[in-house]
Each structure stands twice: as C-alpha cells, then as structure tokens.
Design an enzyme around this catalytic site. Structure first.
Site, PDB file in Angstrom:
ATOM      1  N   SER A 188       0.888  -1.195  -0.093  1.00 53.72           N
ATOM      2  CA  SER A 188      -0.058  -0.066  -0.008  1.00 53.72           C
ATOM      3  C   SER A 188       0.926   1.253   0.033  1.00 53.72           C
ATOM      4  O   SER A 188       1.947   1.244   0.455  1.00 53.72           O
ATOM      5  CB  SER A 188      -0.889  -0.017   1.039  1.00 53.72           C
ATOM      6  OG  SER A 188      -0.317   0.369   2.415  1.00 53.72           O
ATOM      7  N   ASP A 189       0.205   2.442  -0.593  1.00 50.75           N
ATOM      8  CA  ASP A 189       0.931   3.499  -0.244  1.00 50.75           C
ATOM      9  C   ASP A 189       0.784   3.920   1.369  1.00 50.75           C
ATOM     10  O   ASP A 189      -0.188   3.128   2.007  1.00 50.75           O
ATOM     11  CB  ASP A 189       0.477   4.687  -1.077  1.00 50.75           C
ATOM     12  CG  ASP A 189       1.179   6.055  -1.307  1.00 50.75           C
ATOM     13  OD1 ASP A 189       2.058   6.099  -0.353  1.00 50.75           O
ATOM     14  OD2 ASP A 189       0.937   6.582  -2.111  1.00 50.75           O
ATOM     15  N   TRP A 190       1.420   4.943   1.903  1.00 52.40           N
ATOM     16  CA  TRP A 190       1.509   5.130   3.245  1.00 52.40           C
ATOM     17  C   TRP A 190       0.060   5.934   3.800  1.00 52.40           C
ATOM     18  O   TRP A 190      -0.078   6.997   3.514  1.00 52.40           O
ATOM     19  CB  TRP A 190       2.612   5.917   3.652  1.00 52.40           C
ATOM     20  CG  TRP A 190       3.923   5.028   3.953  1.00 52.40           C
ATOM     21  CD1 TRP A 190       4.766   5.230   5.073  1.00 52.40           C
ATOM     22  CD2 TRP A 190       4.448   3.953   3.072  1.00 52.40           C
ATOM     23  NE1 TRP A 190       5.512   4.359   4.809  1.00 52.40           N
ATOM     24  CE2 TRP A 190       5.645   3.611   3.726  1.00 52.40           C
ATOM     25  CE3 TRP A 190       4.280   3.611   1.880  1.00 52.40           C
ATOM     26  CZ2 TRP A 190       6.486   2.644   3.278  1.00 52.40           C
ATOM     27  CZ3 TRP A 190       4.908   2.625   1.291  1.00 52.40           C
ATOM     28  CH2 TRP A 190       6.198   2.082   1.976  1.00 52.40           C
ATOM     29  N   GLY A 191      -0.636   4.987   4.489  1.00 56.62           N
ATOM     30  CA  GLY A 191      -1.932   5.726   4.950  1.00 56.62           C
ATOM     31  C   GLY A 191      -3.020   5.433   3.776  1.00 56.62           C
ATOM     32  O   GLY A 191      -3.967   6.003   3.818  1.00 56.62           O
ATOM     33  N   ALA A 192      -3.028   4.359   3.176  1.00 60.45           N
ATOM     34  CA  ALA A 192      -3.830   4.103   1.939  1.00 60.45           C
ATOM     35  C   ALA A 192      -4.936   2.848   2.267  1.00 60.45           C
ATOM     36  O   ALA A 192      -5.692   2.570   1.389  1.00 60.45           O
ATOM     37  CB  ALA A 192      -3.436   3.918   0.603  1.00 60.45           C
TER      38      ALA A 192
END
Length: 747
Positions: free
Chosen positions: A273-277
């Site tokens: 994932s992207d960070w915070g996604a």
C-alpha cells in the site's frame, strides 16, 4: 500456458518487435517460478505470527520501541526473520534520489537527479537506467534494500502537483522510461516499486476522490504505462494508490489488483500500500493487497490483529495469507535482495562520479523551446545580465516525498506554514548556481546578477547588457496542486519588463510542468530546464553556452491557457478551500470540516495529453515531442511497411555543423477512426556533423490496437493505417499509408 509464462512470453515478443530503445530490464536474480518455489518453501516453515509480521510494516518516525531490530529513520521498516534467513527490509523514498525530506537522518546527503519530467524529456531509456542504477547504488550503500521509486502515473492535468516526479503524458514513453529506471535500481540487488497503481492523477483530494473512467480507456492509457513498465523493468513490488478508482479504493480494488495485475498480467511480486492508503482488512486482503505499509499512518493496523482474527474466522483464507507472504518473499528473492544483504555499516559513495550522472541527465532533458534569430548559444557578447530565480545560489527542486537533501547542501530552504504538504515538504534549492557556472564557462565576460524583486534594477541591467537571461521558477509539491498555470510571484510581469528593455532576452524556466507564457512573442529564446537536480546550474550553463547541444523533447504538452486542458483547475479545489476556511473559523470543530469522497470524471478517456488537443482541435503553445537543437537533421529515403505491425525505415542525417541528438517519433492512426494519432515508437539518435544512420521504428502493437472489453483483450483491426514520421505530435510533414492484418492479443 501459465500466467507467469504468458507474461514472460508477451514481454519478450513485444520487446523484440517494438522497443524503441536499446536497453531493457536486468535479468532477475531468479526467474519468478524459481523464486516462488523458494518462497513457498519458506512460508511452509513459518508460524502464523511470523507470517503476520511480514504483511505490515512500520513507519520509523512513529515506531520507536516497536522492534528490537535497528530502525533507520526513513519511510518504512519490516522486521526480518533471522531463523529463516529472511532479511530486514528498510524502505526509502527514491523517485529522484535517496530521500531525506526534512532531514530525519541528520547530515545524510545523496545525489539528486533532475525531475522525472526532465529524465522523460531525454526520450532516452539509457539515461533513465543510469539514474536508477545510481540511486540504487547509493541506497544499498546507505543500507536500504527497497526503494519507493518507479512513478509512472500519466499527466492528465498540467497543474498536477506531482507531475514533476512522473514521466509525462504518453503511455509508451512513460512505460519505457519507468521500466529502464526500475531495472537500473534493481541491478543493485535491491527492490524497486512501480507506483501509484492507478490513476493517482491529482493531489487535491487524493485520499478520497473517486477517479472515474471506462475500462477500455483505462487499459489504453494509464494501465498500459504500468504494463509496459512492469514488462521492461520487472519491479519486485507494485504500490497501490490513495484514490478510489470507479468506486473502490485502489488498495481495495479486486479488479485492479487481482483481475488485471495478478491474473491478466501474471504479476508474481507483491502489492504494497501507499502510506496511509489502507481502509479495511477483509476487503483489502481479499482484493489482492499483500502488505500494509507505514502502518502508523492508517487508522488502525489492519493487517495485524484484525487480519489474524479474519483468518481465524475464515473471512480471509489462510491460503490467501500464505500467498501474501509468498509474494513478498518472491519479490525479495527475484530482485536479489534476499540473497545479497545490504552491508552492516554504511559504505563510502563516489559522489563526484554520481554527480556526473545527474549532470548528463539534466543536459539531455533540458528543452530548447524557442530560439528566434539563433540567439543561443551565447557568442559574441561582452556583458550579460542574469536576473531572478535565485540563480546566484542554486536551482529549484520539487517538494514532497521525493525531496533529496543533495550533496553541497541547500542554500535556500523555506518551511511551509500551512497546507497539506507542510509536515514533510520545504521549498528547497540545490547548491548549483547557474550564475557561478556561467561565469566559469565564460571567463572575461561581464556577468551581473539582479534579484527578481528589484524590477527597476533588472530593467536597467538588461538595457545596459548585450543579453538578458531571466530565470523564472514555479515550485510544485506532492499533496498540493498548482492553483493555476501562471508563473507565481509576478514573474510574468518581470519577464515582460525585461524583454521591453532588452530585445535579446532569454527566459530559463525551472518549473514542475507546463506554465503559460503571455510574454512569448516578446522573448526570442526560451529554455525549459525543469527541476534540473544538483548539477542543474552547470547543465544550464552548458546549454546556454553551447558546450552541450540541447536535445530534450517535451514529454508533456504546454497549453496556451488552462482552458485548453480537459480540466482548467484541480477538481474539488473549491470544496477544499471552503472546508479549510470553515475549519479555520471553527478550530474546535476542525475535524468536522473534512473533504469527503467526490468524483473526478476523466472525460478524455484514453486520449491523454497531445491526443486530447488533437481531438479537440486545440493548438497548444508547444506540442508533445517538441524540442530544438543547435544543429539540423533530415530524414531521408523513408519506406513504410505494414503486415502484422507497422514500421518505417529511414536514414537520419545530421545536416548541420555540430554534434547533436534528434528523436524521430512514429505516430499511427487507423483510417476512419475517430481516435487521434498515437505515439507508437521513438528512438534517440546522436550523430556527428554529416553522419548518417539507418533507423527502423517499429510500432508497439498495443498502441496500434484498441482494447476490446468483449474479447477481452487487444484487437488490431485489419485495414489501412496512416503513419507519421515526425519531430513532434503535430508534425505531419511525412505520412505513409500501410495495410495491417487483423490480430488479437491477450489482456
């Protein structure tokens, strides 16, 4: 034929007939089948807790005390399993160099490449590969083994705050360049991602917006760029995006992650994932997300205890958890990161040699947009006025996760007081002064400098000089879009004032993407330098003085005005500004004023960038592919052929007096189709004066085809096609008609 074998077969066939460049992916340390077999054997030896430990990773700035293993301040960390030889993974942002945005690692510097657009403007995968190899080498020396690189999101809007990181608006160019950069990174036995999958096309509302587009159009544009990049580069990991796509968050989209990426394309690695996604456990895991990155930035650790409970309840099958872990290990093994551990201590880096990589990339990517009266290269002048852009101290860089703290330091670094990027972005310059470089390159010439704020002083200095060079800047950053395409800080007025005082005025632009130029008719020479990296000042001086012959070509269209683009401003910006104003007025209830999900309809579909302008019959300021040189070239003896795939063979001749590079481009269109012409092949060719070289451009089959959802797959309709051998997307001076056979290809 199995999915992974299908991918390998398709990739090799396309490379053989279609690749416009000379360079392809490094051979993986082990092929995907061998790597997966080793990964499965490791998974069989793991406890449930060990499996779970590998599918979520720490965000080091917020993870103190959460691991017994060493935490290097960076983007991410996943503990290893020593008893099984599984290495600790340390991840760094790395679009343009090993990042250290707000100096988490005090005193740690790295080599800063030019922006992604600058590299794309070279139209040279060898340049991209060299940059990737350099970044990968520095990452390994700094003990990182996963780089969050490989940005390939297409430019759909000229004001996107992250355009500078990416590789332009064309899927073939972006995919080729991304694949080359990724293979360069992974040549160091470390992992590169490809990101952000998919349609992360604007920064305004990026965490909540719903990107809407039909299936065929998506396959023929953004997804095709990813597909080509994956084939060319073999990235060990794919990073999914923040935004939603057609109603599902990208990191929860089964259609994107499982149906397309893992099934249609046979992708063997892992999806992070992207960070915070991440927004869920069961839906995300079952959709195909393999690893939750930067867990502290999510609302909870979805792939920790909640995933354990979901496996126990049967909501996520244990076989799916095993697959998540095996894909992670497959990526580490196939890239070489598993068997070639990073050093225990940081290693010495040859920064001087790496600076030359950055310099060559900047020179190859700088675009000469206009050169009326051959004002450039500079010659026969005795007095030059250099004005504005902080050219006395350095060159601008873009903001956000790609920010590199470059060798030589930051002569200007301005924190942001507010805004979405304020926590991790600063307005930063690299210490590479164009003024100093010009003075060194032109000894005996009087070169003065005037700050951009002194308009009257600039006019006076310009009038007294033989030539005036105005440096103009536009800072853009991740997390925020440019509010318009005008140069900020009244720089348009400055350029107009200088041009009125001095007819021999040169504008040098350091921008994150296209800007409008209301002064263009008054300025005889314009140079687009992008964000030129830590040797940008020297590269600009080389171009201006003729030491280097400009050879960059626009990877992105420059409109006359924002109204020509599909969307004249960021969608949702008005809502965001209203909510921010309400939150400021009611700080106690600020959390109530948050941007909610809203649609962004990509009405242009597959007709991104130059295709949109052609379809709408809009003439841009400068077209995709445009770029001038100090020498001249001719294409002679051209012959076109059809059959299964169209191609053109021709002689390229340097008809001028300087060594230089040209980028012949092949565009294609099916006769009778409403679709605009598409870039189907390109090749950068460097020639000495009088030299001739025979070149064959063979079209990428998927560019010639249309995506047929009923098939499903790619379909080349039999019949007549028009080919254009061109210097840019508008050039139709050399066209040919060929007949193609009908054909289909798997998705």
């Amino acid at each position: 034929m199995g999915k992974s074998m299908r991918l390998a077969f398709a990739a090799s066939w396309v490379i053989a007939v279609a690749a416009p460049a000379v360079l392809h992916a490094e051979e993986p340390a082990e092929n995907a089948q061998q790597a997966r077999a080793r990964a499965d054997a490791l998974v069989a030896k793991m406890t449930l807790e060990e499996k779970l430990s590998l599918v979520h990773g720490l965000f080091p700035p917020m993870a103190a005390g959460k691991t017994d293993q060493e935490l290097i301040p960076s983007a991410g960390h996943i503990d290893g399993i020593p008893r099984l030889g599984i290495p600790t993974v340390r991840e760094s942002d790395a679009s343009l160099g090993v990042a250290n945005q707000v100096e988490q690692r005090k005193g740690d510097v790295a080599t800063a490449l030019p922006s992604g657009l600058a590299t794309a403007a070279s139209f040279d995968p060898e340049i991209a590969h060299a940059g990737g190899a350099m970044i990968g080498a520095e990452a390994r020396a700094k003990r990182f083994n996963v780089l969050l690189a490989g940005g390939v999101n297409l430019t759909r809007d000229p004001w996107n705050g992250r355009n500078f990181e990416y590789l332009g608006e064309d899927p073939l160019l972006a995919g080729e360049m991304a694949g080359a950069a990724i293979s360069g990174v992974q040549s160091n036995h470390i992992v590169s991602t490809i990101k952000h999958f998919a349609l992360n096309s604007q920064e305004t509302g990026r965490m909540v917006l719903d990107a809407r587009i039909d299936e065929a159009a998506l396959r023929m544009s953004d997804l095709l760029a990813f597909e080509i990049g994956i084939e060319r580069g073999n990235p060990a990991s794919v990073m999914c995006a923040y935004n939603q796509v057609n109603g599902d968050y990208a990191c929860e989209s089964k259609h994107l992650l499982t149906d397309i990426l893992k099934t249609d394309w046979g992708y063997p690695g892992w999806v992070m994932s992207d960070w915070g996604a991440v927004h869920s456990t069961v839906k995300a895991a079952n959709a195909g997300l393999d690893q939750e990155s930067g867990q502290e930035l999510d609302k909870q650790i979805y792939f920790g205890a909640p995933l354990k409970a979901a496996v126990a309840d049967g909501k996520v099958r244990e076989a799916r958890l095993d697959d998540m872990v095996a894909r992670y290990l497959t990526g580490l093994i196939s890239s070489g990161a598993f068997d070639h551990p990073v050093p225990a201590k940081a290693q010495k880096i040859d920064y001087a040699a790496h600076a030359e990589v950055a310099r060559r990339a900047a020179e190859a990517g700088i675009v000469l947009l206009k050169n009326e009266g051959d004002l450039l290269p500079l010659s026969g002048v005795k007095k030059i006025a250099v004005i504005g852009g902080h050219a006395d101290v350095g060159v601008l860089s873009g903001g956000g996760s790609s920010q590199v703290r470059s060798v030589g330091g930051a002569p200007i670094e301005i924190p942001l007081g507010s805004g979405a990027a304020s926590s991790f972005a600063r307005i930063t310059y690299h210490a590479s002064s164009p003024l100093d470089a010009l003075r060194k390159a032109m000894p005996g010439i009087q070169i003065t400098f005037v700050d951009q704020r002194d308009v009257e002083g600039a006019k006076k200095a310009a009038a007294e000089a033989d030539v005036a060079i105005v440096f103009a800047v536009q800072w853009t950053t991740e997390a925020q879009d440019a509010v318009n395409l005008s140069l900020p800080y009244h720089q348009d007025d400055l350029i107009s004032a200088v041009a009125a005082a001095q007819p021999h005025t040169i504008a040098v632009l350091e921008t994150g993407g296209p800007v409008t130029m209301p002064w263009i008719d008054k300025v005889p020479a314009v140079v687009e330098a992008w964000y030129p990296g830590q040797r940008g000042g020297e590269a600009i001086a080389d171009i201006l003085t003729g030491k280097a012959n400009p050879s960059g070509r626009l990877p992105i269209t420059f409109p006359v005005s924002a109204s020509q683009a599909p969307r004249p401003e960021p969608v949702g910006l008005d809502k965001l500004n209203s909510l921010e104003a309400q939150a400021a007025a009611n700080p106690a209830d600020a959390s109530d004023y948050q941007l909610k999900s809203y649609p962004v309809d990509y009405v242009e579909g597959a007709n991104v960038g130059y295709r949109w302008y052609e379809q709408q019959r809009e003439k841009p300021l400068f077209p995709f592919g445009h770029g001038l040189s100090y020498t001249s070239f001719a294409y002679r003896n051209a012959q076109a052929s059809g059959g299964k795939v169209p191609s053109v063979t021709f002689d390229v001749v340097n008809t001028g007096k300087r060594k230089g590079a040209v980028v012949p481009q092949l565009y294609v269109k099916r006769d009778g189709s409403d679709s605009p012409m598409r870039l189907a092949a390109f090749q950068r060719v460097t020639l000495k004066p009088g030299e001739t070289r025979k070149v064959t451009l063979t079209a990428e089959p998927r560019i010639v085809a249309d995506y047929d959802t009923a098939l499903p797959g790619w379909r080349i309709a039999g019949g007549t096609y028009t080919l254009a051998l061109a210097n840019d997307a508008e050039d139709r001076s050399r066209t040919f008609t060929v007949t193609l056979e009908s054909a289909t290809m798997k998705p």
